[in-house]
Design an enzyme around this catalytic site. Structure first.
Site, short mmCIF file in Angstrom:
data_model
loop_
_atom_site.label_atom_id
_atom_site.label_comp_id
_atom_site.label_asym_id
_atom_site.label_seq_id
_atom_site.Cartn_x
_atom_site.Cartn_y
_atom_site.Cartn_z
N SER A 57 0.79 -1.28 -0.01
CA SER A 57 -0.04 0.04 -0.05
C SER A 57 0.84 1.33 0.02
O SER A 57 1.93 1.25 0.63
CB SER A 57 -0.86 -0.03 1.35
OG SER A 57 -1.38 1.19 1.16
N MET A 58 0.34 2.24 -0.75
CA MET A 58 0.79 3.51 -0.54
C MET A 58 -0.13 4.54 0.09
O MET A 58 -0.01 4.86 1.29
CB MET A 58 1.53 4.30 -2.00
CG MET A 58 1.90 5.42 -1.29
SD MET A 58 2.83 6.50 -2.77
CE MET A 58 1.59 6.78 -4.06
N THR A 60 -3.17 4.01 1.07
CA THR A 60 -4.10 3.59 2.42
C THR A 60 -3.05 3.66 3.77
O THR A 60 -3.47 4.46 4.80
CB THR A 60 -4.38 2.14 2.57
OG1 THR A 60 -5.16 2.14 1.07
CG2 THR A 60 -5.37 1.67 3.50
N ARG A 108 -5.75 -4.29 6.15
CA ARG A 108 -5.90 -4.45 4.65
C ARG A 108 -5.47 -5.98 4.63
O ARG A 108 -4.18 -6.24 4.92
CB ARG A 108 -5.03 -3.55 3.98
CG ARG A 108 -4.55 -4.31 2.66
CD ARG A 108 -3.76 -3.37 1.71
NE ARG A 108 -4.64 -2.10 1.31
CZ ARG A 108 -4.60 -1.41 0.01
NH1 ARG A 108 -3.40 -1.31 -0.35
NH2 ARG A 108 -5.37 -0.33 0.03
N HIS A 135 -13.41 -2.62 -0.93
CA HIS A 135 -12.65 -1.39 -0.38
C HIS A 135 -13.39 -0.10 -0.15
O HIS A 135 -13.49 0.83 -0.98
CB HIS A 135 -11.61 -1.13 -1.77
CG HIS A 135 -10.18 -0.30 -1.32
ND1 HIS A 135 -10.23 0.17 0.03
CD2 HIS A 135 -9.37 0.19 -2.03
CE1 HIS A 135 -8.97 1.06 0.06
NE2 HIS A 135 -8.61 1.02 -1.28
N GLN A 138 -12.24 3.50 -0.08
CA GLN A 138 -11.73 4.21 -1.47
C GLN A 138 -13.19 4.69 -1.83
O GLN A 138 -13.15 5.86 -2.53
CB GLN A 138 -11.40 3.04 -2.40
CG GLN A 138 -11.12 3.57 -3.72
CD GLN A 138 -9.87 4.56 -3.75
OE1 GLN A 138 -8.73 4.26 -3.28
NE2 GLN A 138 -10.20 5.79 -4.36
N ASN A 166 -12.96 -6.07 -6.12
CA ASN A 166 -13.31 -5.40 -4.90
C ASN A 166 -13.96 -3.90 -5.04
O ASN A 166 -14.75 -3.67 -4.26
CB ASN A 166 -12.14 -5.42 -4.06
CG ASN A 166 -10.61 -4.84 -4.79
OD1 ASN A 166 -10.38 -4.69 -5.63
ND2 ASN A 166 -9.52 -5.23 -4.02
N ASP A 227 -9.66 0.52 -12.73
CA ASP A 227 -8.89 -0.01 -11.80
C ASP A 227 -8.00 -1.03 -12.66
O ASP A 227 -8.26 -1.40 -13.93
CB ASP A 227 -9.57 -0.68 -10.90
CG ASP A 227 -8.76 -1.22 -9.56
OD1 ASP A 227 -7.56 -1.03 -9.58
OD2 ASP A 227 -9.49 -2.06 -8.71
N SER A 231 -5.38 -7.78 -9.99
CA SER A 231 -5.55 -7.18 -8.41
C SER A 231 -4.18 -7.80 -7.69
O SER A 231 -3.66 -8.44 -8.13
CB SER A 231 -6.81 -7.18 -7.70
OG SER A 231 -7.76 -6.29 -8.34
N MET A 232 -3.88 -7.20 -6.67
CA MET A 232 -3.04 -7.80 -5.50
C MET A 232 -3.51 -9.07 -5.38
O MET A 232 -4.71 -9.52 -5.22
CB MET A 232 -2.92 -7.07 -4.37
CG MET A 232 -2.09 -5.76 -4.80
SD MET A 232 -2.09 -4.67 -3.08
CE MET A 232 -3.60 -3.96 -3.00
N CYS A 267 -8.68 4.50 -8.69
CA CYS A 267 -8.20 4.46 -7.56
C CYS A 267 -6.88 4.51 -7.14
O CYS A 267 -6.30 4.71 -6.31
CB CYS A 267 -8.83 3.01 -6.56
SG CYS A 267 -8.44 1.54 -7.81
N LEU A 268 -5.85 3.99 -8.18
CA LEU A 268 -4.43 3.99 -8.31
C LEU A 268 -3.74 2.93 -7.32
O LEU A 268 -4.67 2.67 -6.05
CB LEU A 268 -3.88 5.48 -7.74
CG LEU A 268 -4.41 6.50 -8.63
CD1 LEU A 268 -3.52 7.95 -8.03
CD2 LEU A 268 -4.01 6.49 -10.16
N ARG A 295 -8.69 10.62 -0.02
CA ARG A 295 -8.67 9.07 0.88
C ARG A 295 -8.62 9.65 2.39
O ARG A 295 -9.23 9.27 3.27
CB ARG A 295 -7.58 8.31 0.42
CG ARG A 295 -7.71 7.63 -0.84
CD ARG A 295 -8.70 6.52 -0.92
NE ARG A 295 -8.51 5.59 0.33
CZ ARG A 295 -7.62 4.62 0.43
NH1 ARG A 295 -6.98 4.40 -0.77
NH2 ARG A 295 -7.64 3.65 1.44
N1 CP Z 1 -6.06 3.08 -3.59
C1 CP Z 1 -5.42 2.29 -2.78
O1 CP Z 1 -5.80 1.80 -1.87
O2 CP Z 1 -3.89 2.67 -2.82
P1 CP Z 1 -2.81 1.82 -2.09
O3 CP Z 1 -3.02 0.37 -2.50
O4 CP Z 1 -1.46 2.47 -2.45
O5 CP Z 1 -3.05 1.97 -0.46
N1 NVA Z 2 -8.25 -3.88 -7.38
C1 NVA Z 2 -6.85 -3.42 -6.68
C2 NVA Z 2 -7.09 -2.08 -5.94
C3 NVA Z 2 -5.82 -1.51 -5.27
C4 NVA Z 2 -6.12 -0.28 -4.56
C5 NVA Z 2 -6.24 -4.64 -5.86
O1 NVA Z 2 -6.98 -5.24 -5.01
O2 NVA Z 2 -5.22 -4.77 -6.09
#
Ligand code: CP
Ligand code: NVA
Length: 309
Positions: A57-58, A60, A108, A135, A138, A166, A227, A231-232, A267-268, A295
């Site tokens: 995360s950055m 959050t 998270r 999320h 967000q 998400n 988005d 995703s992660m 959302c970045l 945020r």
């Molecule tokens: N959008 C968002 O949640 O960014 P991070 O993953 O950097 O927290």
């Molecule tokens: N859908 C992405 C959002 C990141 C803020 C993820 O879950 O990786």
């Protein structure tokens, strides 16, 4: 669960439409004080928060830590390897220990069930900082941004282009509490969770459409939202997904099809050249950085509501 006057924030529609409107109003009020350099509002003085991360995360991490500090509190960052929640120690034990030190927890996590378990065993409020399922922080920041940039959130048309992930689940959950027009345009096989779609439709407040043709769906949108396609936790599927999402890139042609005043949100972090072009990210209509800034302000108001301040 939390003691009286304390509330978790796990899904947007855990709170009523009126509560959400009040949180968004409060966010604007506290934001304008902070932006004016006024640091006199210190409701979190003497309070502390643990922030549990099992993913990167950055935004959050920094927005929660900074926001909690600006309102007088102390936040403790727990990186994935620090406590190894659910591995080194059972999630329910982590909950029962941390709530004896802290006034509020933020997490998270991968599994949404793990977040629910954390909340069930915590005597203090738990705030969802993203799971594989949703999320909510967000999307509260996004609603705040639409109020500022589009004049309102309610009644606007937002077209989400991409994976039914998400982010989409939180859009659907806010649609169950506040009225707007939501279109998710995604390829077959990448639909959002059908129960969450039904839950939002059954609430009967918002217009909800799942569509397949991006160039058709975006017509008349107030906002186009995208988005990442992977995703992660899905990065090993990146190539396969890139193939599946051909035609779903937000580019200048798609923005032009939507209309001259359509805003672009994300959302970045964004993968330029995949789900969105560099040109759209940098365009006049892109509001991704005010969105990221919000945020912090949305979350401050969420934490104030959780703590009954
Ligand atoms: N959008 C968002 O949640 O960014 P991070 O993953 O950097 O927290
Ligand atoms: N859908 C992405 C959002 C990141 C803020 C993820 O879950 O990786």
């Amino acid at each position: 669960g939390p003691s009286r006057g304390h509330k978790h924030f796990l899904h947007i529609d855990d709170w009523s439409g009126d509560e959400l409107r009040e949180v968004l109003r409060r966010a604007q009020e506290v934001k304008s004080n902070i932006k004016a350099g006024d640091r006199s509002f210190q409701p979190f003085k003497g309070k502390s928060m643990s922030m549990i991360f099992t993913k990167q995360s950055m935004r959050t991490r920094v927005s929660f830590e900074t926001g909690f500090h600006l309102l007088g509190g102390h936040a403790v960052y727990l990186a994935p390897d620090d406590i190894s929640i659910g591995k080194r120690e059972a999630t329910k034990d982590v909950a029962r220990v941390l709530c004896r030190y802290n006034d509020i927890l933020m997490a998270r996590l991968y599994g949404h069930d793990d977040l629910i378990e954390l909340a069930e065993h915590s005597a203090v409020p738990v705030v969802n900082g993203l799971t594989d399922y949703n999320h909510p922080c967000q999307i509260m920041a996004d609603a705040l941004t639409m109020i500022e940039e589009c004049g309102s959130f309610e009644g606007k048309k937002l077209v989400y282009v991409g994976d039914g992930n998400n982010m989409v689940h939180s859009w659907l959950r806010i649609a169950a509490a506040l009225p707007f027009e939501f279109v998710c345009v995604c390829p077959e096989g990448y639909d959002p969770d059908p129960e969450t779609v039904k839950h939002a439709q059954d609430a009967g407040l918002s217009s909800i459409t799942i569509a397949r043709d991006p160039m058709e769906a975006v017509k008349g949108a107030d906002v186009i939202y995208s988005d990442v396609w992977a995703s992660m936790g899905q990065k090993e599927e990146a190539l396969e997904r890139e193939r599946a999402f051909q035609g779903y890139q937000v580019n200048d042609a798609m923005m032009a099809q939507a209309g001259p005043n359509t805003k672009f949100m994300h959302c970045l972090p964004a993968e330029r050249g995949r789900e969105v072009t560099n040109s759209v990210m940098e365009s006049e209509n892109s509001i991704v950085f005010p969105q990221a800034e919000n945020r912090m302000h949305a979350q401050n108001a969420i934490m104030l509501h959780c703590l009954g301040c």
